[in-house]
Write an enzyme that holds these catalytic residues in place. Sequence first.
Site, short mmCIF file in Angstrom:
data_model
loop_
_atom_site.label_atom_id
_atom_site.label_comp_id
_atom_site.label_asym_id
_atom_site.label_seq_id
_atom_site.Cartn_x
_atom_site.Cartn_y
_atom_site.Cartn_z
N HIS A 111 0.82 -1.22 0.00
CA HIS A 111 0.00 0.00 0.00
C HIS A 111 0.85 1.26 0.00
O HIS A 111 0.35 2.34 -0.28
CB HIS A 111 -0.93 0.00 1.22
CG HIS A 111 -2.02 -1.02 1.12
ND1 HIS A 111 -3.31 -0.71 0.77
CD2 HIS A 111 -2.01 -2.37 1.28
CE1 HIS A 111 -4.05 -1.81 0.75
NE2 HIS A 111 -3.27 -2.84 1.05
N ASP A 114 3.41 9.48 -0.83
CA ASP A 114 2.23 8.70 -0.45
C ASP A 114 2.03 7.58 -1.46
O ASP A 114 2.20 7.80 -2.67
CB ASP A 114 0.98 9.61 -0.46
CG ASP A 114 0.01 9.29 0.66
OD1 ASP A 114 -0.07 8.11 1.05
OD2 ASP A 114 -0.67 10.21 1.14
P1 ADQ Z 1 -3.07 6.15 4.68
O1 ADQ Z 1 -1.66 6.61 4.86
O2 ADQ Z 1 -3.85 6.00 5.92
O3 ADQ Z 1 -3.15 4.79 3.85
P2 ADQ Z 1 -5.02 7.43 2.78
O4 ADQ Z 1 -4.92 6.73 1.49
O5 ADQ Z 1 -5.25 8.88 2.63
O6 ADQ Z 1 -3.74 7.27 3.71
O7 ADQ Z 1 -6.23 6.80 3.58
C1 ADQ Z 1 -6.67 7.35 4.77
C2 ADQ Z 1 -8.14 6.99 5.00
O8 ADQ Z 1 -8.47 7.35 6.34
C3 ADQ Z 1 -9.08 7.75 4.09
O9 ADQ Z 1 -10.13 6.91 3.72
C4 ADQ Z 1 -9.57 8.91 4.97
O10 ADQ Z 1 -10.85 9.39 4.68
C5 ADQ Z 1 -9.53 8.29 6.34
N1 ADQ Z 1 -9.26 9.33 7.36
C6 ADQ Z 1 -8.24 10.19 7.39
N2 ADQ Z 1 -8.37 11.04 8.44
C7 ADQ Z 1 -9.50 10.70 9.07
C8 ADQ Z 1 -10.19 11.19 10.23
N3 ADQ Z 1 -9.79 12.24 10.93
N4 ADQ Z 1 -11.32 10.57 10.58
C9 ADQ Z 1 -11.79 9.54 9.87
N5 ADQ Z 1 -11.18 9.04 8.78
C10 ADQ Z 1 -10.05 9.60 8.38
C11 ADQ Z 1 -2.20 3.89 3.26
C12 ADQ Z 1 -1.18 4.51 2.33
C13 ADQ Z 1 -1.87 5.31 1.24
C14 ADQ Z 1 -2.85 4.40 0.47
C15 ADQ Z 1 -3.76 3.67 1.45
C16 ADQ Z 1 -4.61 2.62 0.74
O11 ADQ Z 1 -0.28 5.34 3.06
O12 ADQ Z 1 -0.92 5.86 0.34
O13 ADQ Z 1 -3.64 5.20 -0.39
O14 ADQ Z 1 -3.00 3.00 2.45
O15 ADQ Z 1 -3.84 1.78 -0.02
#
Ligand code: ADQ
Length: 461
Positions: free
Chosen positions: A155, A363
């Site tokens: 990921h 990311d």
């Molecule tokens: P993350 O680093 O966690 O994931 P991201 O892809 O942005 O990053 O996913 C975060 C998820 O958490 C999103 O669905 C977002 O809406 C949710 N989220 C963030 N802040 C929140 C909050 N305050 N309250 C509730 N929900 C919140 C890792 C990798 C990424 C990759 C994903 C999936 O680092 O690059 O896209 O896995 O593969």
Amino acid sequence: MSRIVIVSNRVAYLEKSNQAGGLAVALGDALRDSGGLWFGWDGTTTDDESYEVSHSKHGSVTIATMPLTEKDYKAYYLGFANQVLWPACHYRLDLVNFETNYFDGYKRVNAKMADAVASLLKPDDIVWVQDYHLFSLAAELRARGVTQRIGFFLHIPFPSPGVLLAVPVHQWLVKSLFSYDVIGFQTHTDVVNFQSFISEHIGGEILPGDRVRAFGRETIARAFPIGIDVESFADMATTPEASDIIQRLNRRNLARAHVVGVDRLDYSKGLPERMKAFRRLLELYPDKQNKVTLMQIAPPTREAIVAYYDIREELEQLSGSINGEYGSFDWTPVRYIHRNVSRDKLAALFRGSEVGLVTPLRDGMNLVAKEYVAAQDADNPGVLILSRFAGAAEDLEEALIVNPYDIDDIAHAMEQGLSMPIQERRERHKALYERVRKNDATHWRESFLNALTLNAEEVLA
Ligand code: ADQ
């Protein structure tokens, strides 16, 4: 149909509720369809070293979990996974803290998980392992005689060879991956980094059909960009409750515009740079003062690690100093919320904000960028500002693409987004929405599982 077995560090919430993320829903669907099994750490630590597996049944899906010891948690999770692999894969070699004891813990937990998974497998199962915590799981399973198809999805970014070479056990990591039948990455850039490492540093071969050969084994290395459950996110943004939240943002009454950022509080997300860029916007474009608010939601993660504590302090100082310098009695420029917010509230915040600011320094993909697009009103959409170093930028070309290290670049993009004519906003949003829809969570899951099963048929033929 083969049963799907998913193995990840933590098992995710399975019910199809609006609080489950796209990933949990996508994997949950795959499991439900095949009567599958999801295995992972239960999130607890214990003194007991028996690693006893607990089972629970959720409709057709079985969840199996095991605890870790405190020693495992520190070495495997806080240590090797989050102080070696996470910083290295996000190009933060300055934050890599390698200790032999961390590496031993990582190997130990992968082996313990393999013991448990091997005992649960049926002959025609297909195993899909998730993420950087489990590089060596397939090698451990193979050592226990497991011959079923095993796929791996990373990921987070796969770093360029120059960065990976700095990790003391880089060769072991890459060799571990060759026990998988399919290695999935988020982007084409990750695949190229992996291929370069194979051909330049271990004398392996890159073959047609996304195949790579090294260590006497051949496997498939391909990009499967992850996506979101677009409809359910869009639906959440249009409920009466969502409209209520949008009203409360007061955007029309006080003629204020909202810029929104939502990220786990992680040093890879570029949060200090983002706040500095917002301050620069107010400096360069004084007409934005009293008119624009940055709402940054950043819930805590991994706070037991010093680097995470440091970034929290830095952000609190920055938001305080911007508010002190620019705020007035009826305008708080930065609203910084260090808590989790429910997903339906996030969807409403996205829809109610004129600009979505997604500026990680690095990311794997970044699902927030896709969620922001999905939540917009197509007739009056907001503008996505996206870091060139987010995996999502490989596809979401119609966003305003910025260099997250360049404060002025982000500030100018915010100004451009806030003053963009409606026609241009609609055109960009339409194109972005189509891309987010095409590469959604279902497409990601199906294309990965197809590659894993098709490849099996080719081998049998
Ligand atoms: P993350 O680093 O966690 O994931 P991201 O892809 O942005 O990053 O996913 C975060 C998820 O958490 C999103 O669905 C977002 O809406 C949710 N989220 C963030 N802040 C929140 C909050 N305050 N309250 C509730 N929900 C919140 C890792 C990798 C990424 C990759 C994903 C999936 O680092 O690059 O896209 O896995 O593969």
